[in-house]
Design a protein around this motif. Structure first.
Motif, PDB file in Angstrom:
ATOM      1  N   MET A   2       1.115  -1.567  -0.024  1.00  0.00           N
ATOM      2  CA  MET A   2      -0.083   0.108  -0.320  1.00  0.00           C
ATOM      3  C   MET A   2       0.809   1.038   0.414  1.00  0.00           C
ATOM      4  SD  MET A   2      -3.886  -0.370   1.362  1.00  0.00           S
ATOM      5  CE  MET A   2      -4.878  -1.664   0.960  1.00  0.00           C
ATOM      6  N   ARG A   3       2.079   1.337   0.785  1.00  0.00           N
ATOM      7  CA  ARG A   3       3.196   1.943   0.429  1.00  0.00           C
ATOM      8  C   ARG A   3       3.471   2.356  -0.716  1.00  0.00           C
ATOM      9  NH1 ARG A   3       8.079   2.017   2.326  1.00  0.00           N
ATOM     10  NH2 ARG A   3       8.751   4.555   3.608  1.00  0.00           N
ATOM     11  N   LEU A   5       2.419   2.225  -3.556  1.00  0.00           N
ATOM     12  CA  LEU A   5       1.723   2.328  -4.434  1.00  0.00           C
ATOM     13  C   LEU A   5       1.027   3.419  -4.278  1.00  0.00           C
ATOM     14  CD1 LEU A   5      -0.245   1.069  -6.026  1.00  0.00           C
ATOM     15  CD2 LEU A   5      -2.226   1.025  -4.557  1.00  0.00           C
ATOM     16  N   PHE A   6       0.951   4.334  -2.626  1.00  0.00           N
ATOM     17  CA  PHE A   6       0.827   5.732  -2.515  1.00  0.00           C
ATOM     18  C   PHE A   6       1.811   6.295  -3.198  1.00  0.00           C
ATOM     19  CE2 PHE A   6       1.596   9.334   0.630  1.00  0.00           C
ATOM     20  CZ  PHE A   6       0.239  10.327   0.486  1.00  0.00           C
ATOM     21  N   SER A   9       1.780   6.452  -6.793  1.00  0.00           N
ATOM     22  CA  SER A   9       0.453   7.125  -7.396  1.00  0.00           C
ATOM     23  C   SER A   9       0.683   8.698  -6.984  1.00  0.00           C
ATOM     24  CB  SER A   9      -0.673   6.820  -6.965  1.00  0.00           C
ATOM     25  OG  SER A   9      -0.990   6.545  -5.590  1.00  0.00           O
ATOM     26  N   THR A  10       1.285   9.282  -5.629  1.00  0.00           N
ATOM     27  CA  THR A  10       1.117  10.213  -5.598  1.00  0.00           C
ATOM     28  C   THR A  10       2.242  10.741  -6.669  1.00  0.00           C
ATOM     29  OG1 THR A  10       0.831  10.125  -3.342  1.00  0.00           O
ATOM     30  CG2 THR A  10       1.595  12.014  -4.203  1.00  0.00           C
ATOM     31  N   PHE A  13       0.695  11.559 -10.650  1.00  0.00           N
ATOM     32  CA  PHE A  13      -0.168  12.869 -10.009  1.00  0.00           C
ATOM     33  C   PHE A  13       0.389  13.867 -11.027  1.00  0.00           C
ATOM     34  CE2 PHE A  13      -2.894  15.800  -7.574  1.00  0.00           C
ATOM     35  CZ  PHE A  13      -3.619  16.053  -8.502  1.00  0.00           C
ATOM     36  N   TRP A  14       1.870  14.086  -9.717  1.00  0.00           N
ATOM     37  CA  TRP A  14       2.273  15.749  -9.651  1.00  0.00           C
ATOM     38  C   TRP A  14       2.937  16.109 -10.687  1.00  0.00           C
ATOM     39  CZ3 TRP A  14      -0.345  18.949  -6.967  1.00  0.00           C
ATOM     40  CH2 TRP A  14      -0.324  19.010  -6.192  1.00  0.00           C
TER      41      TRP A  14
ATOM     42  N   MET B  85      -7.624   3.868   0.108  1.00  0.00           N
ATOM     43  CA  MET B  85      -6.738   3.569  -0.940  1.00  0.00           C
ATOM     44  C   MET B  85      -7.016   3.426  -2.733  1.00  0.00           C
ATOM     45  SD  MET B  85      -3.154   3.859  -0.769  1.00  0.00           S
ATOM     46  CE  MET B  85      -2.636   4.423  -2.156  1.00  0.00           C
ATOM     47  N   TYR B  88      -8.770   7.114  -2.844  1.00  0.00           N
ATOM     48  CA  TYR B  88      -7.848   7.670  -3.067  1.00  0.00           C
ATOM     49  C   TYR B  88      -6.531   7.679  -4.529  1.00  0.00           C
ATOM     50  CZ  TYR B  88      -2.846  10.400  -2.410  1.00  0.00           C
ATOM     51  OH  TYR B  88      -2.125  11.059  -3.047  1.00  0.00           O
ATOM     52  N   LEU B  89      -6.583   6.991  -4.977  1.00  0.00           N
ATOM     53  CA  LEU B  89      -6.738   6.275  -6.509  1.00  0.00           C
ATOM     54  C   LEU B  89      -7.424   7.084  -7.723  1.00  0.00           C
ATOM     55  CD1 LEU B  89      -4.582   2.962  -6.622  1.00  0.00           C
ATOM     56  CD2 LEU B  89      -3.661   5.213  -6.602  1.00  0.00           C
ATOM     57  N   LEU B  92      -7.848  11.047  -7.398  1.00  0.00           N
ATOM     58  CA  LEU B  92      -6.276  11.535  -7.443  1.00  0.00           C
ATOM     59  C   LEU B  92      -6.440  11.578  -9.818  1.00  0.00           C
ATOM     60  CD1 LEU B  92      -2.979   9.936  -6.877  1.00  0.00           C
ATOM     61  CD2 LEU B  92      -4.177  11.873  -6.856  1.00  0.00           C
ATOM     62  N   LEU B  96      -6.963  14.966 -12.549  1.00  0.00           N
ATOM     63  CA  LEU B  96      -6.576  14.701 -13.759  1.00  0.00           C
ATOM     64  C   LEU B  96      -7.445  14.193 -15.309  1.00  0.00           C
ATOM     65  CD1 LEU B  96      -3.249  12.371 -12.550  1.00  0.00           C
ATOM     66  CD2 LEU B  96      -3.686  14.752 -13.398  1.00  0.00           C
ATOM     67  N   MET B 134      -3.457  13.664   0.987  1.00  0.00           N
ATOM     68  CA  MET B 134      -2.454  13.224   0.853  1.00  0.00           C
ATOM     69  C   MET B 134      -0.938  13.754   1.695  1.00  0.00           C
ATOM     70  SD  MET B 134      -0.939  15.168  -2.931  1.00  0.00           S
ATOM     71  CE  MET B 134      -2.097  14.804  -4.609  1.00  0.00           C
ATOM     72  N   LEU B 137      -2.105  10.067   4.447  1.00  0.00           N
ATOM     73  CA  LEU B 137      -1.714   8.990   4.031  1.00  0.00           C
ATOM     74  C   LEU B 137       0.189   9.026   4.281  1.00  0.00           C
ATOM     75  CD1 LEU B 137      -4.467   8.377   0.696  1.00  0.00           C
ATOM     76  CD2 LEU B 137      -3.957   7.136   3.254  1.00  0.00           C
ATOM     77  N   PHE B 141       1.726   6.747   6.394  1.00  0.00           N
ATOM     78  CA  PHE B 141       2.273   5.710   4.840  1.00  0.00           C
ATOM     79  C   PHE B 141       4.066   5.683   5.540  1.00  0.00           C
ATOM     80  CE2 PHE B 141      -1.018   4.565   2.290  1.00  0.00           C
ATOM     81  CZ  PHE B 141      -1.286   2.896   2.961  1.00  0.00           C
TER      82      PHE B 141
END
Lengths: 123, 424
Positions: A2-3, A5-6, A9-10, A13-14, B85, B88-89, B92, B96, B134, B137, B141
């Motif tokens: 999960m970590r 993936l976060f 994905s983040t 995104f940016w 999760m 969140y995806l 996001l 976009l 963001m 999370l 994490f």
């Protein structure tokens, strides 16, 4: 898992947001187009209204008031095409019953005055 | 955990169905008509993400009935993580996909849609929600924070959901389904904050006895001040220790597996010094006021008539001592108890007594030192291992090391149960 993936994905995104920004900076600007400003309080006929039925020149009448939505069109939450269909027309029905018969929000009503041109004649 | 083959699968299906039903219903209801594919995708991701956030809040409610429906708090928390999760995806991709839609109209439109200064406050709410998610999370994490600070930062996520719902509300107005989502979110947040975190749904107890078991571990006996919780061995409770004459409790709720359940409603808890709060609790005295929530968990709710193999690592002995204290064993039970040093092994004398007096109970007490346990050798000492139902309670590395050996020995995976007690 999960970590990871976060983080991935983040980051993506940016990167995507930065990409759109870079495109805005580096791509050449299209030809500037002004919106048609007209004095408030004037009266307009349905025939006059019908002449403004383009995306960049979009007038509508809602509840007897004529609005110029040319500048707002791109900001509409639903696709601009949904609104475009009503350019140059009496659109009260569309405003009060958007897709599947739901009314617009108070926020939408609050937005209206800033686009006001004048009144619809003879209604 | 599960009560036999099939039940586990059914519970998993229930949790999956409960997680998906709301997002699917919302997407079906809000599915756009006659829009471009990218704009449709933006609307679908927004609604699915919002609904999953609401499901996420519902899954963090610590309510015994809801937890039982979901097969325990542990699965509920697993799905809390997964739904969060996924939400969140989806969220996001919402801005976009809107930007891509704008791009096809005119490339400059894409940035115009994203740049907050080109937008109005309803869109800023959306950005604020996304940034809060963001941040929340990232603290979940990216850092290994102390529990209390971690929980503080976790509230940013709840705030993110609230701003996200506000973003949809000001754009769309009083849409029935949206109002339903808002009500559900507020109920879940309210229940968690008021009933669980502030303890309104908890029951009062008082510490009646404190015994020092081994260095760094006490056992506290709690007597109900009013109604007693119906706890069975293997279950755990959420406990907040309050104040006594010389003792100031840390006041926050932590999970503890019961080490004893008496018929008069008293509960015993073995508390090992693991963090700042449990270390502080070591100095506890009789008379301290306590608040309890629960019970939670279905560990040791055995129904299979098979012989039992119990494997305990360190403080993981707790549910097994509770079961032994509750009643003599009615079926053949072997306990493998692993500990670093004999001086640290809680309840060792009591367990040896049970082994000497109960013909159905065999104890293998093993001092491992700093070495990992020799599971192949230990499991060889269990006759007809493949016929056994296995219950494991201990640190995650021990559980992970043991599972492959059980598989090789032919134990049915449906007959292996374990709990990890990790509620972050």
């Amino acid at each position: 898992m999960m970590r990871k993936l976060f983080i991935v994905s983040t980051l993506l995104f940016w990167i995507a947001v930065a990409g759109f920004w870079a495109a805005d900076v580096w791509l050449p600007e299209p030809m500037g187009e002004g919106t048609s400003a007209t004095a408030a309080g004037k009266h307009y006929t349905l025939a006059e209204l019908a002449g403004h039925d383009q995306a960049d020149d979009c007038w509508m009448a809602i509840d007897g008031v004529v609005y110029d939505f040319s500048a707002y069109l791109p900001q509409h939450p639903a696709a601009p095409a949904v609104m475009l269909a009503w350019c140059g027309k009496e659109a009260s029905q569309a405003f009060h019953t958007k897709t599947k018969g739901r009314p617009h929000s108070n926020y939408a009503s609050q937005l209206l005055p800033q686009y006001r041109l004048g009144l619809l004649r003879g209604e | 955990m599960n009560k036999g083959p099939g039940v586990q699968w059914r519970r998993r299906f229930t949790t999956l169905a409960l997680t998906l039903i709301l997002p699917l219903a919302v997407v079906w209801w809000a599915f756009p008509e006659g829009l471009t594919p990218w704009r449709s995708a933006a609307i679908v991701t927004a609604w699915a993400g919002t609904a999953l956030l609401v499901v996420n809040l519902l899954l963090m409610v610590r309510q015994p009935h809801l937890a039982r429906l979901l097969g325990g708090l542990e699965p509920a928390y697993l799905w809390h993580h997964r739904s969060g999760m996924a939400a969140y995806l989806l969220l996001l991709s919402h801005p976009l996909t809107l930007a891509v839609d704008g791009w096809f109209e005119a490339p400059h439109r894409a940035w115009e849609i994203l740049a907050p200064w080109a937008q109005s406050w309803p869109v800023w709410l959306g950005w604020l929600a996304l940034v809060l998610l963001m941040f929340g999370l990232a603290t979940t994490f990216a850092l290994r924070l102390p529990y209390r600070r971690w929980r503080g930062f976790h509230f940013a996520l709840g705030l993110g959901v609230v701003f996200g719902l506000a973003h949809v509300y000001v754009l769309l107005g009083e849409v029935i389904l949206l109002l339903l989502l808002i009500v559900l979110a507020l109920l879940a947040l309210g229940w968690r904050l008021i009933a669980s975190d502030l303890g309104v749904a908890s029951l009062p107890y008082r510490v009646s006895q404190v015994t020092r078991q081994v260095p760094g571990m006490i056992e506290a006996t709690l007597t109900p001040a009013a109604t007693a919780l119906a706890v069975t061995p293997g279950q755990f409770v959420l406990v907040a220790f309050g104040d006594g004459t010389h003792f100031r409790g840390c006041g926050e709720y932590h999970p503890f597996t019961v080490s004893g359940v008496a018929e008069d409603g008293t509960i015993s808890l073995a508390i090992k010094s693991l963090g700042p709060c449990s270390q502080h609790i070591q100095a506890m005295e009789p008379g301290v006021r306590v608040r309890l929530q629960g019970p939670f968990g279905t560990f040791l709710q055995e129904s299979a008539m098979a012989p039992q193999l119990w494997v305990a690592g360190g403080i993981g002995i707790t549910p097994f001592i509770a079961a032994l204290r509750a009643q003599p064993r009615t079926r053949h039970t072997t306990l493998i108890y692993l500990f670093r040093r004999a001086a640290d092994a809680a309840f060792l004398e009591e367990l040896t007594d049970y082994a000497n007096n109960d013909p159905h109970f065999i104890l293998h007490a093993v001092e491992t030192g700093k070495m990992p346990a020799d599971f192949p050798h230990l499991l060889q000492q269990v006759d007809e291992l493949a016929q056994h139902e296995v219950n494991i309670c201990g640190p995650a590395p021990m559980v992970n090391a043991l599972l492959p050996h059980l598989g090789k020995s032919g134990v049915d995976p449906e007959m292996i149960h374990y709990e990890r007690f990790d509620f972050r």
